[in-house]
Design a protein around this motif. Sequence first.
Motif, short mmCIF file in Angstrom:
data_model
loop_
_atom_site.label_atom_id
_atom_site.label_comp_id
_atom_site.label_asym_id
_atom_site.label_seq_id
_atom_site.Cartn_x
_atom_site.Cartn_y
_atom_site.Cartn_z
N UNK A 1 -41.91 16.86 -30.74
CA UNK A 1 -42.96 17.19 -29.80
C UNK A 1 -43.34 16.05 -28.87
N UNK A 2 -42.56 14.96 -28.88
CA UNK A 2 -42.90 13.84 -28.01
C UNK A 2 -42.90 14.27 -26.54
N UNK A 3 -43.75 13.62 -25.75
CA UNK A 3 -43.94 14.01 -24.36
C UNK A 3 -43.67 12.83 -23.42
N UNK A 4 -43.58 13.17 -22.14
CA UNK A 4 -43.39 12.21 -21.06
C UNK A 4 -42.11 11.38 -21.25
N UNK A 5 -41.01 12.09 -21.53
CA UNK A 5 -39.69 11.49 -21.68
C UNK A 5 -38.79 12.07 -20.58
N UNK A 6 -38.04 11.20 -19.91
CA UNK A 6 -37.08 11.69 -18.93
C UNK A 6 -36.02 12.55 -19.61
N UNK A 7 -35.80 13.73 -19.09
CA UNK A 7 -34.70 14.56 -19.56
C UNK A 7 -33.37 14.01 -19.02
N UNK A 8 -32.27 14.27 -19.71
CA UNK A 8 -30.97 13.79 -19.22
C UNK A 8 -30.41 14.74 -18.16
N UNK A 9 -29.78 14.16 -17.13
CA UNK A 9 -29.19 14.93 -16.05
C UNK A 9 -27.71 14.58 -15.89
N UNK A 10 -26.96 15.51 -15.34
CA UNK A 10 -25.59 15.20 -14.94
C UNK A 10 -25.36 15.73 -13.53
N UNK A 11 -24.41 15.11 -12.85
CA UNK A 11 -24.15 15.42 -11.44
C UNK A 11 -22.95 16.35 -11.35
N UNK A 12 -23.18 17.50 -10.74
CA UNK A 12 -22.12 18.51 -10.64
C UNK A 12 -22.36 19.34 -9.39
N UNK A 13 -21.28 19.59 -8.65
CA UNK A 13 -21.37 20.38 -7.42
C UNK A 13 -22.40 19.82 -6.45
N UNK A 14 -22.36 18.47 -6.33
CA UNK A 14 -23.21 17.76 -5.36
C UNK A 14 -24.70 17.87 -5.63
N UNK A 15 -25.06 18.07 -6.89
CA UNK A 15 -26.49 18.10 -7.23
C UNK A 15 -26.67 17.73 -8.69
N UNK A 16 -27.91 17.37 -9.03
CA UNK A 16 -28.25 17.02 -10.40
C UNK A 16 -28.78 18.25 -11.14
N UNK A 17 -28.36 18.41 -12.38
CA UNK A 17 -28.89 19.48 -13.21
C UNK A 17 -29.12 18.95 -14.63
N UNK A 18 -30.03 19.58 -15.33
CA UNK A 18 -30.37 19.13 -16.68
C UNK A 18 -29.18 19.33 -17.61
#
Length: 354
Positions: free
Chosen positions: A210-227
């Motif tokens: 339940x921890x909060x205020x943590x950056x979610x991980x993203x990856x770059x695909x099709x010229x944009x970032x997604x979770x």
Amino acid sequence: MKNTVALLLLLISNYIFSQTINPEKLDDYFNYIEKNNLGVGSVSIFKNGKEIYSKNFGQKNIPGLTYDKNTRYQVGSVTKMITAVLIFRLIEENKLYLNSKLSEFYPEIVNADKITIKNLLEHSSGLGNYLVRNGEVWATEKTSDKEIMDLIITQGKSFEPGEKVDYSNSGYYLLTGILEQKYKKPFYKIVRSEIVRPLRLKNLAPFQPGQKNIFLPYHYQNNSWSILKKELDFLNVIGVGDISATPYDLNIFINSLFHHMILKKETLKLMEPVLGKESWGRGMAIWDFDGITFYGHGGDTLGSHSVLIYNKEADLSISYNTNGERIQKENFIKNIVDVIYNKEINFSEIKEEQ
């Protein structure tokens, strides 16, 4: 003669840095990264125990992303340096010894009567990597401690203790269990009482559901970032890779360590790799940048990556965290060091790495 000239150039380079740092050149680097969507993250640089530069970059390229100065990154195996420090605290108090045998705590592990605390700390135990099963990282869903222990036992040994060095997540999983046995409380409470509260760290924390205020991980695909859809379940990597922190608080930690506010000078020396003989010490590694030596640790989860390093000569530390990596952290941190030490970087050569 060549060695003399190289040493002289290194001394000059250190001297130049010790006098000044060029924030504009650092800004140019991070602005280039952001403009070309080559990464998302934050960096903090300390000199003489104080922050002299900080930068967030790339976040504006992720639509709808919200964060503040207290938003933390998962730091992966940088956690291991904290685990090692806690082990050395016990050693300072004569509650544990480098030559203590694993059999005292986990007699069921293969070679437990031969493996020492020192072996576990420096990755020379011969034990494996419980996070990888059948060639894949499997720990994305919660499992039981028993299942993890059974896997460590099943994986067995790949060499005899002390024969060589081979990075072992299993070793640090066992060190965490030893800490919990000795302190008689869970890892997160040990970190809070021994590290977080004494250093007044507001933004460094072991994993809690339940921890909060943590950056979610993203990856770059099709010229944009997604979770990123899959990340480690951090309950599977307690003491191994579960801690989250801001770059600032990581810098407070490593500066406190090297300024002997956590461990005695002679104890810290036991942690450090021996220059010219070891790449790994007992909880930290050597990072060499063309003869400029830093000590510290890197960390990786499935989507977040970190580097925390310290240079003794300049009393300089760098903390780098990313939750959107397109340039491998080892090369990214080298670019930062090169800029700090006034080395030219050809921006046109910076590109995504597979």
